[in-house]
Design a protein around this motif. Sequence first.
Motif, mmCIF file in Angstrom:
data_model
loop_
_atom_site.group_PDB
_atom_site.id
_atom_site.type_symbol
_atom_site.label_atom_id
_atom_site.label_comp_id
_atom_site.label_asym_id
_atom_site.label_seq_id
_atom_site.Cartn_x
_atom_site.Cartn_y
_atom_site.Cartn_z
ATOM 1 N N ASP A 216 0.607 -0.907 -0.310
ATOM 2 C CA ASP A 216 -0.083 -0.476 -0.296
ATOM 3 C C ASP A 216 0.951 1.602 -0.342
ATOM 4 N N SER A 217 2.086 1.418 0.240
ATOM 5 C CA SER A 217 3.017 1.882 0.299
ATOM 6 C C SER A 217 3.592 2.534 -1.757
ATOM 7 N N PHE A 218 3.334 1.954 -2.152
ATOM 8 C CA PHE A 218 4.130 1.682 -3.714
ATOM 9 C C PHE A 218 3.280 3.626 -4.269
ATOM 10 N N VAL A 219 5.024 3.674 -4.263
ATOM 11 C CA VAL A 219 5.002 5.730 -4.939
ATOM 12 C C VAL A 219 5.120 5.182 -6.540
ATOM 13 N N ILE A 220 4.646 6.528 -7.595
ATOM 14 C CA ILE A 220 3.969 6.225 -8.346
ATOM 15 C C ILE A 220 4.762 8.005 -9.376
ATOM 16 N N ASN A 221 4.862 8.586 -10.088
ATOM 17 C CA ASN A 221 4.689 9.707 -10.745
ATOM 18 C C ASN A 221 4.242 9.505 -12.426
ATOM 19 N N LEU A 222 3.822 10.241 -13.029
ATOM 20 C CA LEU A 222 4.178 11.042 -14.386
ATOM 21 C C LEU A 222 3.866 12.441 -14.396
ATOM 22 N N PRO A 223 4.774 13.083 -15.443
ATOM 23 C CA PRO A 223 5.624 13.819 -15.994
ATOM 24 C C PRO A 223 4.813 14.989 -15.979
ATOM 25 N N MET A 224 3.164 14.560 -16.360
ATOM 26 C CA MET A 224 2.142 15.662 -16.527
ATOM 27 C C MET A 224 0.443 15.645 -16.002
ATOM 28 N N GLY A 225 0.154 15.110 -16.100
ATOM 29 C CA GLY A 225 -0.965 13.636 -16.071
ATOM 30 C C GLY A 225 -1.856 13.129 -16.737
ATOM 31 N N GLN A 226 -2.465 12.341 -15.840
ATOM 32 C CA GLN A 226 -4.020 11.295 -16.290
ATOM 33 C C GLN A 226 -3.972 11.396 -17.824
ATOM 34 N N SER A 227 -5.358 12.869 -17.866
ATOM 35 C CA SER A 227 -5.934 13.094 -18.452
ATOM 36 C C SER A 227 -5.049 13.270 -20.353
ATOM 37 N N GLY A 228 -6.000 13.658 -21.211
ATOM 38 C CA GLY A 228 -4.849 13.858 -22.569
ATOM 39 C C GLY A 228 -6.172 15.569 -22.752
ATOM 40 N N ASN A 229 -7.074 15.555 -22.035
ATOM 41 C CA ASN A 229 -8.192 16.680 -22.282
ATOM 42 C C ASN A 229 -7.632 17.549 -21.548
ATOM 43 N N PRO A 230 -7.411 18.745 -22.551
ATOM 44 C CA PRO A 230 -7.373 20.094 -21.922
ATOM 45 C C PRO A 230 -7.709 20.693 -20.693
ATOM 46 N N ASP B 20 6.215 16.523 -9.744
ATOM 47 C CA ASP B 20 7.456 15.639 -10.584
ATOM 48 C C ASP B 20 8.302 16.754 -10.202
ATOM 49 N N THR B 21 8.040 17.966 -10.592
ATOM 50 C CA THR B 21 9.269 19.001 -10.981
ATOM 51 C C THR B 21 9.764 18.623 -9.438
ATOM 52 N N ARG B 22 8.557 19.375 -8.258
ATOM 53 C CA ARG B 22 9.226 19.217 -7.276
ATOM 54 C C ARG B 22 9.793 17.254 -6.504
ATOM 55 N N GLU B 23 9.807 16.740 -6.998
ATOM 56 C CA GLU B 23 10.472 15.358 -6.657
ATOM 57 C C GLU B 23 9.477 15.312 -5.571
ATOM 58 N N VAL B 24 8.248 14.909 -5.135
ATOM 59 C CA VAL B 24 7.592 15.074 -4.606
ATOM 60 C C VAL B 24 6.737 13.354 -5.456
ATOM 61 N N ARG B 25 6.534 12.383 -4.199
ATOM 62 C CA ARG B 25 6.551 10.749 -4.915
ATOM 63 C C ARG B 25 4.297 10.806 -4.282
ATOM 64 N N TRP B 26 3.564 10.603 -5.078
ATOM 65 C CA TRP B 26 2.069 9.877 -4.896
ATOM 66 C C TRP B 26 1.619 8.055 -4.859
#
Length: 761
Positions: free
Chosen positions: A702-716, A728-734
């Motif tokens: 339950d502690s799996f950490v993961i990041n994307l560089p932008m976001g989940q959606s392609g819809n602006p 991502d730019t602040r090196e914070v983990r989700w």
Amino acid sequence: MKKRKILFLVLLCVLVVLLGTFYYLKQSVADFEGEITIDGLEHKVEIYTDAKGIPQIYAQTDSDLYFALGWVHASERLFQMELLRRVGTGRLAELFGKALLDYDKKNLQTAFRIIAEKSAPRLEPADRALTQAYINGINSWIKQANPLPPEFLILQIKPDEWCIEDVLTVAVYQSWFSHALMDRDHTNQWLIDQLGEEVLGLLMDYKDWSPPTVPPERELAHSALPDYAMASASNTWVLAPKKSTTNAAIHASDPHLSISQVPGLWLLAGLHSDEGTHFLGVTAPGLPFMAMGHNGQAAWSFTVGGIDIIDYLEFPRIGELEIQGPDGSIQLEKTEHSIQVRNEESVPYTTFFCHLGAVVEETPEKVRIMKWPGYDKGADEMLHAAYALRKTENFEAFRKTVTQFGALEVNWMYSDKNGNIGYQLGTPIPIREYANTVSVKDGLNPDMHWQGYLPLEETPYAFNPDCGWLASCNNQITETHLPGYYDPYRIIRISEALQAKDRLSPEESGALQYDTQSVVAKRWKDLCVEGLSLNGSQQLAQAVNEWDTTMSPDTKAGAFFQIWWREMTPALFQDDLADQWKKAASLKEVVLSENVEALIDRKDTPDSVENAAAISKLAVERALPLWKNRCWGEICTLTIEHPLSQVKILDKLLHLNRGPFPKHGAHSTLNSNFSSYSHENGTFQANNGPSMRYVLDWSDLDSFVINLPMGQSGNPFSPHYDDFLAYDTREVRWILPFSKEKVQEKAQHKMILMPLETQSH
């Protein structure tokens, strides 16, 4: 006064239309709440979504699970999926015009769709059923979507219904793309033609200063073959419990793909069914694949392998549809295409194909055929392996599965809940009777044809090595070498870091993904300092000498070094290759390492003999006026662009792009930053880098950490278009939990998909 009133009314009308359009387009954002009745489901499906828009899908059957995955993919990434489908079928010019006509021709020539159509009838019934369920989910979302995502409205198109051949086409294209990231056959052949056959030996140079992935005790008896440089990258490593502070295996992955476009390749998801499927990690819209992540029993990730799996064969032509082979004539299949071009007349185009591969060049006398494992191993094999992978529980089964992924050219890394770690090369390795894999081969010579592929027991792998860790950074795979295009640098840094401590924590593994120490700088900083000293730039020479080789945005010494390193390429090769010197960038390392005097000495100075220091001085003279005392973050930036942002008014109205941002890292740092460089103004534009980062600690799923560089959606218009950017730019983990209890605790939304039959009762 009257004119002002009319102007005011016109502006008011324009504003109302714009606001109405914006409100209408915002309705295209994916739903996260409520209950939706859908035809095609067997049972109720629950979708929990967290604050970053990451869905965790719970279904009673695998069929419903894949249906829901198709629904989610379409709801967040339909335009991306449409582009991928059009890439594989050669239909981009239909959307974007004549500029993409040649690209469409190339993709039609490579025959992605032909392979897909030949593979479709061979699908196993169970694989076909799950694939069809995924497709039904896509089509079901499209059918109810009103409006479609904004790109469809802007381009005035409607997506065709998806079919099995579409999914297979995307699968074939993605397996091709994994190799195309690194392929250098054409460039290397050109270098041989220009600089002589002796260059082949340099291109084949084995870099004994760069460690392989497979430890020496697991070496296999392959002949020594080429080693080439590459243009893109990925990192993954695993730690055994004895190397981990949590006494459980740790698995880290950050595949490096394009980060300068939105959306990125991956969509994060959790997939759970009562029939035993459980997965948490990254998926690829357009494919029913659980690409990288874990299933509660085992985890997997991959990096591009870099092995040269493409050869070119030339045959005499007997007739339009017949060529002469070593054992008689070979029939060609002819396909007539009509390429639709936006605002232009359609363009006829003819391609040829045979059992050996695709025809890539032809004259009335000769035909050149590209040989690639994708022509031998169909997309049906790839889908079968993908469905088997989701239930992998041990390394033996894992090895058998990942070596059946069609032509996917990747290194696979493994870990499991029992503390095992492993590596397996998944690439189908051609059995060749020749060492030169670069030059075009005589198709009439039977010795120039592949003799099948290495069997599983002869492929490189490693399992629970004594050192307690394994890593793959697109580097050399074994000491007994395989032909390919490898990166020698980042593996050095990760090897040093993993060997430096007896045990590492999950947090320390995560920190290494953001490490910016440049291996190239560690190797060549002294040569740069020598060039600066010869130039008389003593103050800067001292600064570079004292620099710690980290590529942080505030480093000035690092900024100068990176410009100097790029300017070393023309300093070395412009005299030999004129304005084509950029093609020799992959030779720079080996020419300097082995002090190849014939290429270091400049031909345009016949009265003197240059050594590496003199070339360094020349590069310094080029670099100084470009540097302008700037920091790395000033000259290296990242701008993330939407495909439609080329129309500037759309970017301004819809706020499509993000950046520019100062960028960390460089091409030889673990926090990889592959940038295009301008020799005119000394600036770098970041293109490729970590497309996602994850760290899995098997002591706490339950502690799996993961990041994307932008976001989940392609819809602006979506709140999840860019909400990973700041993390991502602040090196914070989700944190992405696995247990249903924790998923429900973290969920911000819940949506229920109900089958039509249930609603009627």
